[in-house]
Design an enzyme around this catalytic site. Structure first.
Site, mmCIF file in Angstrom:
data_model
loop_
_atom_site.group_PDB
_atom_site.id
_atom_site.type_symbol
_atom_site.label_atom_id
_atom_site.label_comp_id
_atom_site.label_asym_id
_atom_site.label_seq_id
_atom_site.Cartn_x
_atom_site.Cartn_y
_atom_site.Cartn_z
ATOM 1 C CD GLU A 136 -4.265 11.356 23.469
ATOM 2 O OE1 GLU A 136 -3.950 12.465 24.067
ATOM 3 O OE2 GLU A 136 -5.466 11.011 23.837
ATOM 4 C CB CYS A 181 10.715 50.965 -11.110
ATOM 5 S SG CYS A 181 10.562 51.370 -9.552
ATOM 6 C CB CYS A 188 6.912 50.285 -9.469
ATOM 7 S SG CYS A 188 7.778 48.668 -9.253
HETATM 8 P P1 AMP Z 1 5.940 20.818 26.408
HETATM 9 O O1 AMP Z 1 5.031 22.232 26.035
HETATM 10 O O2 AMP Z 1 6.936 20.694 25.249
HETATM 11 O O3 AMP Z 1 6.499 21.018 27.766
HETATM 12 O O4 AMP Z 1 4.834 19.554 26.413
HETATM 13 C C1 AMP Z 1 4.064 19.359 27.089
HETATM 14 C C2 AMP Z 1 2.548 19.762 26.693
HETATM 15 O O5 AMP Z 1 2.181 19.088 25.473
HETATM 16 C C3 AMP Z 1 1.409 19.764 27.490
HETATM 17 O O6 AMP Z 1 1.220 20.640 28.718
HETATM 18 C C4 AMP Z 1 0.287 19.947 26.580
HETATM 19 O O7 AMP Z 1 0.090 21.205 26.569
HETATM 20 C C5 AMP Z 1 1.103 19.556 25.391
HETATM 21 N N1 AMP Z 1 0.126 18.412 24.491
HETATM 22 C C6 AMP Z 1 -0.353 18.330 23.173
HETATM 23 N N2 AMP Z 1 -0.803 17.480 22.980
HETATM 24 C C7 AMP Z 1 -0.962 16.719 23.978
HETATM 25 C C8 AMP Z 1 -1.648 15.613 24.212
HETATM 26 N N3 AMP Z 1 -2.280 14.682 23.232
HETATM 27 N N4 AMP Z 1 -1.732 14.886 25.527
HETATM 28 C C9 AMP Z 1 -1.194 15.415 26.514
HETATM 29 N N5 AMP Z 1 -0.370 16.745 26.491
HETATM 30 C C10 AMP Z 1 -0.509 17.270 25.272
HETATM 31 ZN ZN ZN Z 2 9.440 49.637 -8.401
#
Ligand code: AMP
Ligand code: ZN
Length: 703
Positions: free
Chosen positions: A115, A411, A431
């Protein structure tokens, strides 16, 4: 209205508006005309005001009438909201696969899900009795902030769940700001002389931290739900199955995902996502690789930091080195001086870039950016080119500190820095740079829509001294203007017939409604939507300078409590309009309007006809039509007709576009329904001469 009836009607309106928000914002298939939506919304505001005891906490009117909070309550997460283990190389993903093989029970088989890793703010949503009761940020993972009020303003988030969802369920995901929404927000902050956000994630986090939900409601926030919370999701065997259920329950989910049976296929999917990563409406900072089988999660467990069944893969940030050739300073319509980096052209994330905004003097000073420096170029929010650091080791002695101009570069007038602003402004009302931008705005599409008057023509008209104020457009000699030279780069080109087009557009502008005029004036903080809200409360332009309505908005804000009249006008906006007309320039503008006999009126409210061939007639639209269905639905409803989704014995007309099966029309005829084509519909609407109907095919069958 009786109390019981009011209570029932409020509940009905809340449900109907929330349902339409979902159709519009999640499923992208609106089914009602905007005017009908607005009517329901206004009715709800009025009823809630009369019967505040029946106000639903999930009411969509939180967007206009939610009261500011003093601060956020704390929420404990159970289980904690964990982060993800990150890696930066493909080899680490192969090792993750080997790790799983060691840890999994003998004979276990699993799939991978890939994802996008949405770059926003982690959020937990709790539903009880299938109603949204709490939204909380991750905070430190154990304890976060209760931001329910703010999250309720996000239209794509369901406020109630359907019958097949569990009564109590917690889901988790990411709230984000859309990329184009972020660009627009920063533009308006720049124009208002306020601090901009670094990227969509900061803008999102900053918006969620606001205490006033009315402001949050104006921010372009959305969400992707991708995880189970502490309750209600136990029954799902796989992640894919769970996401499918989330989708059914009305949650926004990731628009892209892939499953794979081997790590090689999963890596291929991660590469595919990498190639498309700039194409989403949210910013992504990587891919998330998850085991699909939820039954295997417990055995794998989690570390204090993260679950062991998932990994985040971070794409290498795209940044390139280039040389800052110069810094030019542009002057905007309200006099704000915006520095722009003129760069040695380079390619970055799919486009060649030669300029980047530097926002304001502070930004240059903080990063100590100097003309001649080698700099790192990135794309903020994947879209806006921005300088992200200087390669100081490449700096040569002749490269000296940059000094921000202390006079207007156009200006030569004085510049000032107002209290509480980061921007420096030219305050010379005469201006030419400001006038050019104001003129361009005056003529723009949502303002007075004078197409022949673009940026270049505006520049020339001001440079030649033909226009000293936008209102001079109403006193120009357009015949003489035909011989104006508008050529570029030394070539001559006569303005010619465009001068006459411009004259016609200016004539039409006289009859434009008040909201467009108010927007056209270009008062700081008065965008097109705000102008509409203000115009709705005024008869004509000449009512604005002494407006009691606007005074009341300001007075009311000081009064808290019940008799506060709720208008969708913000105090800031009311103040800005009154301040404009009290300024020397604003007063002169208003009196010039009078001299020119200009006094724009409020747009007529669209009223439903009570006479005509469509009054009370049930209508069904089907087949391929030349205009969007919502447009026809609106026209039919304004003509007194009733839109139905399928033919019944009460249907008078089946409007059949192209590609309609004979079976459908036969069935309609059998029920006594008249089958008509689009041309006939337009005749019944009395809208257009039949011959004028444009034929732009619209894809798909509409009902
Ligand atoms: P980080 O904030 O860089 O530590 O990355 C972890 C965070 O990525 C998680 O806590 C989620 O908030 C976020 N995240 C974003 N997209 C996803 C996803 N598809 N699945 C799981 N976590 C995600
Ligand atoms: Zn001006």
């Amino acid at each position: 209205m009786e109390k019981d009836a009011a209570k029932a009607r409020i509940a009905e309106l809340v449900e109907e508006i929330n349902r339409n928000d979902r159709l519009y914002y999640v499923e992208a298939r609106p089914v009602i005309a905007d005017a009908d939506y607005d009517r329901m919304y206004e009715e709800l505001i009025a009823l809630e005001k009369e019967f505040p005891e029946f106000k639903d906490p999930n009411s969509p009117t939180v967007r206009v009438s939610g009261a500011p909070l003093e601060g956020f309550a704390q929420v404990r997460h159970d289980p904690p909201m964990k982060s993800l283990d990150k890696c930066y190389e493909k080899g680490d993903l192969v090792q993750f696969d080997a790790f799983l093989r060691r840890e999994m029970p003998a004979g276990a088989a699993w799939r991978y899900v890939v994802e996008p890793k949405v770059d926003g703010v982690s959020m937990s949503l709790l539903y009880e009795s299938r109603r949204l009761v709490r939204a909380a940020t991750r905070g430190n993972g154990e304890v976060g902030d209760d931001v329910t009020q703010n999250v309720r303003t996000i239209r794509s988030i369901p406020k109630t769940l359907p019958e097949d969802a569990p009564e109590t369920v917690e889901v988790r995901g990411e709230v984000y700001m859309t990329r184009d929404g972020f660009v627009k927000l920063n533009e308006s902050l720049d124009e208002a002389g306020r601090q901009t956000f670094m990227n969509p994630r900061n803008a999102c986090a900053g918006s969620l931290k606001l205490l006033d939900p009315k402001i949050v409601a104006t921010r372009p926030l959305d969400m992707v739900v991708y995880n189970a919370g502490g309750v209600g999701c136990e029954g799902f065997a796989s992640h894919t199955e769970m996401i499918a259920a989330f989708r059914r329950w009305g949650f926004p989910v990731s628009p892209w995902s892939r499953t794979a049976t081997t790590i090689e296929d999963a890596i291929a999917a991660i590469d595919e996502l990498g190639e498309n990563r700039h194409g989403f409406r949210f910013e992504i900072d990587g891919a998330v690789l998850k085991v699909d089988e939820r039954s295997l999660y417990a055995g794998l467990g989690a570390t204090a930091h993260s679950p062991r069944w998932a990994r985040a893969y971070k794409y290498a940030p795209e940044r390139v080195e280039t040389v800052l050739r110069d810094i030019t300073v542009q002057v905007g319509r309200s006099g704000v001086l915006t520095p722009v980096a003129e760069l040695e052209p380079v390619e970055l994330a799919g486009s060649v870039i030669s300029r980047a905004t530097l926002h304001n003097a502070d930004q240059i000073a903080e990063q100590d950016i100097r003309i001649g420096d080698h700099v790192w170029l990135v794309k903020a929010g994947d879209v806006i080119p921005a300088i992200d650091g200087v390669l100081t080791e490449k700096r040569t002695p002749e490269i000296v500190k940059y000094v921000f101009p202390d006079v207007c570069p156009v200006c030569g007038g004085a510049v000032v820095r107002l209290e509480g602003e980061v921007a420096v402004r030219c305050v010379n009302p005469g201006c030419p740079a400001q006038l050019q931008r104001r003129l361009e705005h005056f003529a723009s599409r949502n303002a007075l829509d004078i197409k022949a008057l673009g940026g270049r023509v505006a520049d020339i008209l001001v440079d030649k001294g033909l226009i000293k104020d936008p209102l001079d457009l109403f006193a120009l000699d357009y015949d003489a203007l035909q011989s104006l030279d508008v050529g570029e780069n030394g070539a001559t080109r006569k303005f010619g017939k465009n001068a006459l087009n411009m004259r016609d557009a200016v004539r039409l502008a006289r009859g434009m409604p008040l909201d467009r005029w108010l927007f056209a004036v270009g008062i700081p903080n008065i965008g097109a939507t705000v102008a509409k809200d203000i115009a709705a409360e005024h008869e004509r332009f000449s009512d604005l300078p002494e407006s009691a309505v606007l005074e009341n908005v300001i007075q009311n804000d000081m009064k808290k409590g019940k008799d506060r009249k709720i208008l969708p006008i913000k105090v800031e906006a009311a103040k800005a309009v009154l301040a404009f007309f009290r300024s020397e320039y604003g007063a002169a503008f208003a009196s010039r309007m009078r001299e020119l006999g200009l006094d724009p009126k409020r747009a007529e409210k669209e009223t439903v006809k009570t006479e005509g061939p469509l009054v009370g007639a049930g209508c069904v639209l089907t087949g391929t039509l030349s205009r969007p269905r919502t447009e026809y639905a609106k026209m039919i409803e304004l003509a007194g007709g009733i839109i139905q989704s399928s033919v019944t014995s009460k249907t008078r007309y089946l409007i059949a576009g192209e590609n309609v099966g004979a079976a459908k029309t036969e069935k309609a005829k059998a029920l006594g329904t008249e089958v008509i084509d689009e041309k006939r519909l337009l005749e019944l609407l009395g809208a257009v001469e039949a011959a004028e109907v444009p034929r732009i095919p619209v894809q798909g069958t509409l009902f």
